[in-house]
Scaffold this motif. Structure first.
Motif, PDB file in Angstrom:
ATOM      1  N   GLY A 100       0.124  -1.252  -0.085  1.00  0.00           N
ATOM      2  CA  GLY A 100       0.045   0.310  -0.215  1.00  0.00           C
ATOM      3  C   GLY A 100       1.095   1.210  -0.197  1.00  0.00           C
ATOM      4  N   PRO A 101      -0.031   2.611   0.186  1.00  0.00           N
ATOM      5  CA  PRO A 101       0.927   4.210  -0.392  1.00  0.00           C
ATOM      6  C   PRO A 101       1.564   4.029   1.433  1.00  0.00           C
ATOM      7  CG  PRO A 101      -1.590   3.794   0.165  1.00  0.00           C
ATOM      8  CD  PRO A 101      -1.645   2.562  -0.200  1.00  0.00           C
ATOM      9  N   THR A 102       0.964   3.536   2.147  1.00  0.00           N
ATOM     10  CA  THR A 102       1.997   3.719   3.072  1.00  0.00           C
ATOM     11  C   THR A 102       3.295   3.038   3.460  1.00  0.00           C
ATOM     12  OG1 THR A 102       0.743   2.558   4.704  1.00  0.00           O
ATOM     13  CG2 THR A 102       0.143   5.046   4.448  1.00  0.00           C
ATOM     14  N   ILE A 103       3.299   1.602   2.812  1.00  0.00           N
ATOM     15  CA  ILE A 103       4.931   0.953   3.058  1.00  0.00           C
ATOM     16  C   ILE A 103       5.413   2.044   2.376  1.00  0.00           C
ATOM     17  CG2 ILE A 103       5.835  -1.485   3.058  1.00  0.00           C
ATOM     18  CD1 ILE A 103       2.763  -0.886   4.922  1.00  0.00           C
ATOM     19  N   THR A 104       6.109   2.836   2.757  1.00  0.00           N
ATOM     20  CA  THR A 104       7.311   3.845   2.119  1.00  0.00           C
ATOM     21  C   THR A 104       8.556   2.819   2.202  1.00  0.00           C
ATOM     22  OG1 THR A 104       7.660   4.796   3.140  1.00  0.00           O
ATOM     23  CG2 THR A 104       5.410   5.361   1.519  1.00  0.00           C
ATOM     24  N   ASP A 105       9.305   2.232   2.924  1.00  0.00           N
ATOM     25  CA  ASP A 105      10.666   1.277   2.248  1.00  0.00           C
ATOM     26  C   ASP A 105      11.073  -0.034   3.424  1.00  0.00           C
ATOM     27  OD1 ASP A 105      10.550   1.773   5.443  1.00  0.00           O
ATOM     28  OD2 ASP A 105      11.308   4.229   5.439  1.00  0.00           O
ATOM     29  N   ALA A 106      12.164  -0.307   2.915  1.00  0.00           N
ATOM     30  CA  ALA A 106      12.440  -1.484   3.362  1.00  0.00           C
ATOM     31  C   ALA A 106      12.180  -2.135   4.717  1.00  0.00           C
ATOM     32  CB  ALA A 106      14.145  -1.922   3.136  1.00  0.00           C
ATOM     33  N   THR A 107      12.271  -0.954   6.032  1.00  0.00           N
ATOM     34  CA  THR A 107      12.112  -1.277   6.957  1.00  0.00           C
ATOM     35  C   THR A 107      11.133  -2.082   7.387  1.00  0.00           C
ATOM     36  OG1 THR A 107      13.672   0.226   7.924  1.00  0.00           O
ATOM     37  CG2 THR A 107      12.498  -0.011   9.136  1.00  0.00           C
ATOM     38  N   LYS A 108       9.582  -0.860   6.546  1.00  0.00           N
ATOM     39  CA  LYS A 108       7.942  -0.983   6.301  1.00  0.00           C
ATOM     40  C   LYS A 108       7.688  -2.471   5.594  1.00  0.00           C
ATOM     41  CE  LYS A 108       6.851   3.870   7.209  1.00  0.00           C
ATOM     42  NZ  LYS A 108       6.258   5.218   6.612  1.00  0.00           N
ATOM     43  N   ARG A 109       8.423  -2.454   4.949  1.00  0.00           N
ATOM     44  CA  ARG A 109       8.774  -3.729   3.859  1.00  0.00           C
ATOM     45  C   ARG A 109       8.688  -4.895   5.494  1.00  0.00           C
ATOM     46  NH1 ARG A 109       9.708  -0.693  -0.577  1.00  0.00           N
ATOM     47  NH2 ARG A 109      12.467  -1.561  -0.317  1.00  0.00           N
ATOM     48  N   ALA A 110      10.104  -5.134   5.858  1.00  0.00           N
ATOM     49  CA  ALA A 110      10.221  -5.880   6.459  1.00  0.00           C
ATOM     50  C   ALA A 110       9.286  -5.968   8.001  1.00  0.00           C
ATOM     51  CB  ALA A 110      11.786  -5.206   7.237  1.00  0.00           C
ATOM     52  N   ALA A 111       8.786  -5.207   8.087  1.00  0.00           N
ATOM     53  CA  ALA A 111       8.106  -5.354   9.705  1.00  0.00           C
ATOM     54  C   ALA A 111       6.417  -5.861   8.785  1.00  0.00           C
ATOM     55  CB  ALA A 111       7.299  -4.257  10.312  1.00  0.00           C
ATOM     56  N   LEU A 112       5.878  -5.627   7.762  1.00  0.00           N
ATOM     57  CA  LEU A 112       4.200  -6.179   7.324  1.00  0.00           C
ATOM     58  C   LEU A 112       5.131  -7.102   7.050  1.00  0.00           C
ATOM     59  CD1 LEU A 112       2.016  -4.678   5.071  1.00  0.00           C
ATOM     60  CD2 LEU A 112       3.481  -6.884   4.466  1.00  0.00           C
ATOM     61  N   ASN A 113       6.021  -7.952   6.605  1.00  0.00           N
ATOM     62  CA  ASN A 113       6.720  -9.341   5.916  1.00  0.00           C
ATOM     63  C   ASN A 113       6.976 -10.579   7.879  1.00  0.00           C
ATOM     64  OD1 ASN A 113       6.854  -8.612   3.164  1.00  0.00           O
ATOM     65  ND2 ASN A 113       8.923  -8.471   3.127  1.00  0.00           N
ATOM     66  N   GLY A 114       7.210  -9.398   8.877  1.00  0.00           N
ATOM     67  CA  GLY A 114       7.038 -10.150   9.385  1.00  0.00           C
ATOM     68  C   GLY A 114       5.795 -10.352  10.152  1.00  0.00           C
ATOM     69  N   GLN A 115       5.109  -9.141  10.249  1.00  0.00           N
ATOM     70  CA  GLN A 115       3.412  -9.533  10.022  1.00  0.00           C
ATOM     71  C   GLN A 115       2.804 -10.500   8.970  1.00  0.00           C
ATOM     72  OE1 GLN A 115       1.781  -5.708   9.589  1.00  0.00           O
ATOM     73  NE2 GLN A 115       2.723  -4.975  11.127  1.00  0.00           N
ATOM     74  N   LEU A 116       3.101 -11.178   8.760  1.00  0.00           N
ATOM     75  CA  LEU A 116       2.483 -12.036   7.704  1.00  0.00           C
ATOM     76  C   LEU A 116       3.300 -13.439   8.124  1.00  0.00           C
ATOM     77  CD1 LEU A 116       2.691 -10.552   3.874  1.00  0.00           C
ATOM     78  CD2 LEU A 116       0.701 -11.350   5.740  1.00  0.00           C
ATOM     79  N   ALA A 117       4.603 -13.335   8.253  1.00  0.00           N
ATOM     80  CA  ALA A 117       4.784 -14.815   8.797  1.00  0.00           C
ATOM     81  C   ALA A 117       4.422 -15.537  10.196  1.00  0.00           C
ATOM     82  CB  ALA A 117       6.466 -14.643   8.824  1.00  0.00           C
ATOM     83  N   ALA A 118       3.812 -14.128  10.814  1.00  0.00           N
ATOM     84  CA  ALA A 118       2.905 -14.639  12.268  1.00  0.00           C
ATOM     85  C   ALA A 118       2.168 -15.236  11.667  1.00  0.00           C
ATOM     86  CB  ALA A 118       2.750 -13.194  13.256  1.00  0.00           C
ATOM     87  N   VAL A 119       0.880 -14.904  10.905  1.00  0.00           N
ATOM     88  CA  VAL A 119      -0.038 -16.133  10.660  1.00  0.00           C
ATOM     89  C   VAL A 119       0.706 -16.895   9.800  1.00  0.00           C
ATOM     90  CG1 VAL A 119      -1.258 -13.954  11.144  1.00  0.00           C
ATOM     91  CG2 VAL A 119      -0.870 -13.961   8.725  1.00  0.00           C
ATOM     92  N   GLY A 120       1.877 -17.060   9.182  1.00  0.00           N
ATOM     93  CA  GLY A 120       1.700 -18.555   8.689  1.00  0.00           C
ATOM     94  C   GLY A 120       2.311 -17.824   6.845  1.00  0.00           C
ATOM     95  N   VAL A 121       2.020 -16.780   6.878  1.00  0.00           N
ATOM     96  CA  VAL A 121       1.833 -16.675   5.310  1.00  0.00           C
ATOM     97  C   VAL A 121       4.051 -16.086   4.908  1.00  0.00           C
ATOM     98  CG1 VAL A 121       1.967 -15.390   3.681  1.00  0.00           C
ATOM     99  CG2 VAL A 121       0.068 -15.884   5.057  1.00  0.00           C
ATOM    100  N   LEU A 122       4.622 -16.573   4.155  1.00  0.00           N
ATOM    101  CA  LEU A 122       6.420 -16.749   4.560  1.00  0.00           C
ATOM    102  C   LEU A 122       6.253 -16.102   3.326  1.00  0.00           C
ATOM    103  CD1 LEU A 122       7.410 -19.931   5.353  1.00  0.00           C
ATOM    104  CD2 LEU A 122       7.165 -18.154   7.105  1.00  0.00           C
ATOM    105  N   VAL A 123       7.349 -14.402   3.323  1.00  0.00           N
ATOM    106  CA  VAL A 123       7.736 -13.774   2.123  1.00  0.00           C
ATOM    107  C   VAL A 123       9.088 -14.387   1.878  1.00  0.00           C
ATOM    108  CG1 VAL A 123       7.735 -11.122   1.401  1.00  0.00           C
ATOM    109  CG2 VAL A 123       5.868 -11.864   3.161  1.00  0.00           C
ATOM    110  N   ARG A 124       9.306 -14.415   0.721  1.00  0.00           N
ATOM    111  CA  ARG A 124      10.471 -15.126   0.406  1.00  0.00           C
ATOM    112  C   ARG A 124      11.252 -13.710  -0.739  1.00  0.00           C
ATOM    113  NH1 ARG A 124      11.421 -19.000   4.069  1.00  0.00           N
ATOM    114  NH2 ARG A 124      10.479 -20.344   3.859  1.00  0.00           N
TER     115      ARG A 124
END
Length: 127
Positions: A100-124
């Protein structure tokens, strides 16, 4: 002059693995006003309504916590829309995700990817 055609992403562009018998999928409602939400968009559940919106970098209503990825394009511009979310036991490619438009840098993407991993959706990264 030739006509140029453009296609949106297909789920196969970002979804690399999901469990058998559609175990990874849930039917969801995308909240009215979310606009045209594209396949591969990380989604979050708004606590008050139980409906889904594109995940945001900040918030206090649940929209800041990614809980899945939208499977196919949905138009929720003026009304709630039914969709499918990849919500568990899946692997996705970071290259095909539509942040989304507020996920603007690598740090925010990494945090979001960690949230997905917590529910079992692994970002490769390389998938």
């Amino acid at each position: 002059m030739p006509t140029i055609l453009a296609e949106n992403a297909y789920p196969s562009d970002w979804l690399k693995y999901e469990a058998d018998n559609y175990y990874s999928r849930d039917t969801i409602i995308v909240a009215s006003g979310a606009g045209k939400v594209l396949s591969g968009t990380p989604i979050a559940k708004v606590a008050a309504s139980g409906k889904y919106v594109p995940a945001a970098a900040t918030g206090s209503d649940g929209s800041q916590i990614a809980v899945g990825v939208l499977f196919e394009d949905v138009d929720a511009t003026s009304a709630d829309a039914k969709g499918i979310g990849i919500m568990r036991h899946a692997a996705v490619s970071h290259a095909g995700l539509v942040y989304g438009p507020t996920i603007t840098d690598a740090t925010k993407r990494a945090a979001l990817n960690g949230q997905l991993a917590a529910v079992g959706v692994l970002v490769r990264e390389g998938a």
